[in-house]
Design a protein around this motif. Sequence first.
Motif, PDB file in Angstrom:
ATOM      1  N   LEU A   1      19.292 -23.586  80.915  1.00  0.00           N
ATOM      2  CA  LEU A   1      20.823 -24.676  80.893  1.00  0.00           C
ATOM      3  C   LEU A   1      20.770 -24.230  81.839  1.00  0.00           C
ATOM      4  CD1 LEU A   1      21.941 -23.568  77.430  1.00  0.00           C
ATOM      5  CD2 LEU A   1      21.034 -26.159  78.061  1.00  0.00           C
ATOM      6  N   ALA A   2      21.077 -23.233  83.204  1.00  0.00           N
ATOM      7  CA  ALA A   2      21.213 -22.916  84.303  1.00  0.00           C
ATOM      8  C   ALA A   2      21.137 -24.001  85.328  1.00  0.00           C
ATOM      9  CB  ALA A   2      21.249 -21.411  84.842  1.00  0.00           C
ATOM     10  N   GLU A   3      19.344 -23.721  84.723  1.00  0.00           N
ATOM     11  CA  GLU A   3      18.878 -24.894  86.344  1.00  0.00           C
ATOM     12  C   GLU A   3      19.230 -26.157  86.130  1.00  0.00           C
ATOM     13  OE1 GLU A   3      16.598 -25.242  89.308  1.00  0.00           O
ATOM     14  OE2 GLU A   3      16.349 -23.632  88.789  1.00  0.00           O
ATOM     15  N   TYR A   4      19.303 -26.791  84.347  1.00  0.00           N
ATOM     16  CA  TYR A   4      19.891 -28.103  84.211  1.00  0.00           C
ATOM     17  C   TYR A   4      20.960 -28.347  84.836  1.00  0.00           C
ATOM     18  CZ  TYR A   4      16.626 -29.933  80.295  1.00  0.00           C
ATOM     19  OH  TYR A   4      15.405 -30.642  79.871  1.00  0.00           O
ATOM     20  N   ALA A   5      21.978 -27.241  84.658  1.00  0.00           N
ATOM     21  CA  ALA A   5      23.351 -27.744  85.976  1.00  0.00           C
ATOM     22  C   ALA A   5      22.856 -28.292  87.076  1.00  0.00           C
ATOM     23  CB  ALA A   5      24.176 -26.533  85.839  1.00  0.00           C
ATOM     24  N   ASN A   6      21.826 -27.906  87.397  1.00  0.00           N
ATOM     25  CA  ASN A   6      21.846 -27.838  89.171  1.00  0.00           C
ATOM     26  C   ASN A   6      21.188 -29.439  89.316  1.00  0.00           C
ATOM     27  OD1 ASN A   6      21.647 -25.366  89.984  1.00  0.00           O
ATOM     28  ND2 ASN A   6      19.815 -25.245  89.732  1.00  0.00           N
ATOM     29  N   TYR A   7      20.363 -29.800  87.837  1.00  0.00           N
ATOM     30  CA  TYR A   7      20.068 -31.380  87.943  1.00  0.00           C
ATOM     31  C   TYR A   7      21.347 -32.884  87.177  1.00  0.00           C
ATOM     32  CZ  TYR A   7      15.677 -29.666  89.611  1.00  0.00           C
ATOM     33  OH  TYR A   7      14.828 -29.187  90.611  1.00  0.00           O
TER      34      TYR A   7
ATOM     35  N   LYS B   1      30.436 -28.703  86.018  1.00  0.00           N
ATOM     36  CA  LYS B   1      29.686 -29.338  85.802  1.00  0.00           C
ATOM     37  C   LYS B   1      30.205 -30.719  85.550  1.00  0.00           C
ATOM     38  CE  LYS B   1      26.561 -27.336  88.786  1.00  0.00           C
ATOM     39  NZ  LYS B   1      26.580 -27.733  90.889  1.00  0.00           N
ATOM     40  N   GLY B   2      30.596 -30.441  83.940  1.00  0.00           N
ATOM     41  CA  GLY B   2      31.017 -31.477  83.178  1.00  0.00           C
ATOM     42  C   GLY B   2      29.735 -32.089  82.326  1.00  0.00           C
ATOM     43  N   ILE B   3      28.605 -30.562  82.397  1.00  0.00           N
ATOM     44  CA  ILE B   3      28.020 -31.251  81.324  1.00  0.00           C
ATOM     45  C   ILE B   3      27.878 -30.613  80.241  1.00  0.00           C
ATOM     46  CG2 ILE B   3      25.340 -30.832  80.626  1.00  0.00           C
ATOM     47  CD1 ILE B   3      25.231 -30.386  83.882  1.00  0.00           C
ATOM     48  N   LYS B   4      28.158 -31.019  79.108  1.00  0.00           N
ATOM     49  CA  LYS B   4      28.926 -31.040  77.614  1.00  0.00           C
ATOM     50  C   LYS B   4      27.178 -30.199  76.727  1.00  0.00           C
ATOM     51  CE  LYS B   4      30.887 -32.033  73.247  1.00  0.00           C
ATOM     52  NZ  LYS B   4      30.924 -33.840  72.763  1.00  0.00           N
ATOM     53  N   VAL B   5      27.598 -28.975  76.572  1.00  0.00           N
ATOM     54  CA  VAL B   5      26.746 -28.514  75.374  1.00  0.00           C
ATOM     55  C   VAL B   5      26.879 -28.590  74.003  1.00  0.00           C
ATOM     56  CG1 VAL B   5      25.027 -26.541  75.101  1.00  0.00           C
ATOM     57  CG2 VAL B   5      25.444 -26.896  77.432  1.00  0.00           C
ATOM     58  N   VAL B   6      25.921 -28.933  72.564  1.00  0.00           N
ATOM     59  CA  VAL B   6      26.241 -29.527  71.841  1.00  0.00           C
ATOM     60  C   VAL B   6      24.914 -29.018  70.631  1.00  0.00           C
ATOM     61  CG1 VAL B   6      25.914 -30.711  69.738  1.00  0.00           C
ATOM     62  CG2 VAL B   6      27.078 -31.612  72.099  1.00  0.00           C
ATOM     63  N   LEU B   7      25.248 -27.963  69.620  1.00  0.00           N
ATOM     64  CA  LEU B   7      24.491 -26.904  69.574  1.00  0.00           C
ATOM     65  C   LEU B   7      24.437 -27.547  67.552  1.00  0.00           C
ATOM     66  CD1 LEU B   7      25.933 -23.563  70.078  1.00  0.00           C
ATOM     67  CD2 LEU B   7      24.242 -24.709  71.358  1.00  0.00           C
ATOM     68  N   LYS B   8      23.237 -27.581  67.395  1.00  0.00           N
ATOM     69  CA  LYS B   8      23.068 -27.833  65.671  1.00  0.00           C
ATOM     70  C   LYS B   8      21.999 -27.189  64.845  1.00  0.00           C
ATOM     71  CE  LYS B   8      24.489 -32.809  66.346  1.00  0.00           C
ATOM     72  NZ  LYS B   8      25.748 -32.779  65.125  1.00  0.00           N
ATOM     73  N   SER B   9      22.756 -26.654  64.237  1.00  0.00           N
ATOM     74  CA  SER B   9      21.736 -25.955  63.230  1.00  0.00           C
ATOM     75  C   SER B   9      20.704 -26.852  62.427  1.00  0.00           C
ATOM     76  CB  SER B   9      22.604 -25.151  62.444  1.00  0.00           C
ATOM     77  OG  SER B   9      22.646 -23.870  63.040  1.00  0.00           O
ATOM     78  N   ILE B  10      19.856 -27.204  62.419  1.00  0.00           N
ATOM     79  CA  ILE B  10      18.767 -28.101  61.713  1.00  0.00           C
ATOM     80  C   ILE B  10      17.120 -27.260  61.965  1.00  0.00           C
ATOM     81  CG2 ILE B  10      20.244 -30.919  62.252  1.00  0.00           C
ATOM     82  CD1 ILE B  10      17.604 -31.719  63.433  1.00  0.00           C
TER      83      ILE B  10
END
Length: 298
Positions: free
Chosen positions: A58-64, A97-106
């Motif tokens: 997730l931290a690496e995604y924040a750079n992109y 960074k304005g990136i939203k994280v959505v957690l889903k249990s499936i």
Amino acid sequence: TAIFEEGDSLIVVKENDSHLRASKTPAREINLTPHSFAVEEKVNVLIIGAQPIIAPTLAEYANYLHSGSTVYVVDIDVNAAAESMIPAETSSLLEEKGIKVVLKSIDASRMQQLTRLLNECKPDCVLILADETQNPEIEDERIIRMLLYLREYRAHEGIDFSITSEMLLTQDKELAAATEPDDFIIGRQLSALLMAQIAKDRALASLFDILLSSEGFEVYMKPALRYVPLGQPIDLVSAGEAVADKDEVFIGMRRKIGDSYLQAEINPSKYVSDMQTLRQYVFGEDDYFVVLAEDNRL
């Protein structure tokens, strides 16, 4: 600017031990100043599997990722996993960074649940993380099942999204990769190969650090028409010079034959069998060059 003196060495990436040929023409000066890159539009990322590697991922995604992007993290009990694996600083970084994280249990290994999830999140890319605490054969079987569901959904809906997946056993990795060359299947041996090369030559650590981080040069596939004339024979030495003219480095190509693409060729043959005559290639509008570049601009 680097000035080489007698006794200096170059690290050269080659496929085999064939002889290197030095060009009589000096190479152009290329600016290697690290450059931070981010995509220019918001995207949806789907991560299946809340594994320990999720925090640095997730931290690496924040750079992109661009502001407004969404990362969906799914697992059977994702809330419990996320609480222990995603530290507060990573969550704060993504929020900044304005990136939203959505957690889903499936259970994404069940086709109906995965289909509903795909309809909801409409991902631009999917990442499957393997659970290394499970039996490798059972875990790989579960991942292959998800890969088949994802590919079937992609074909049925006519939606194009990339798939990157971990696989625990080498034979399973090769099987999964052979059935769909556009998907990127990562095996356990990838990190082992990197460490083995670094152990042999410590200087490679800085090279891998640049290639595998968000700063500096990264690997991209860009249309061949960006660099060379189409429909005309050209050798790869000339093609490499054309790529260098744009401050990039040529490392391979991917060609389309008929209606399908061949596997990407890294360090393709530059000479015919006599090793004296340069091999001629003809590129079309659907062919790509694999290059090292600071960004993906065309």
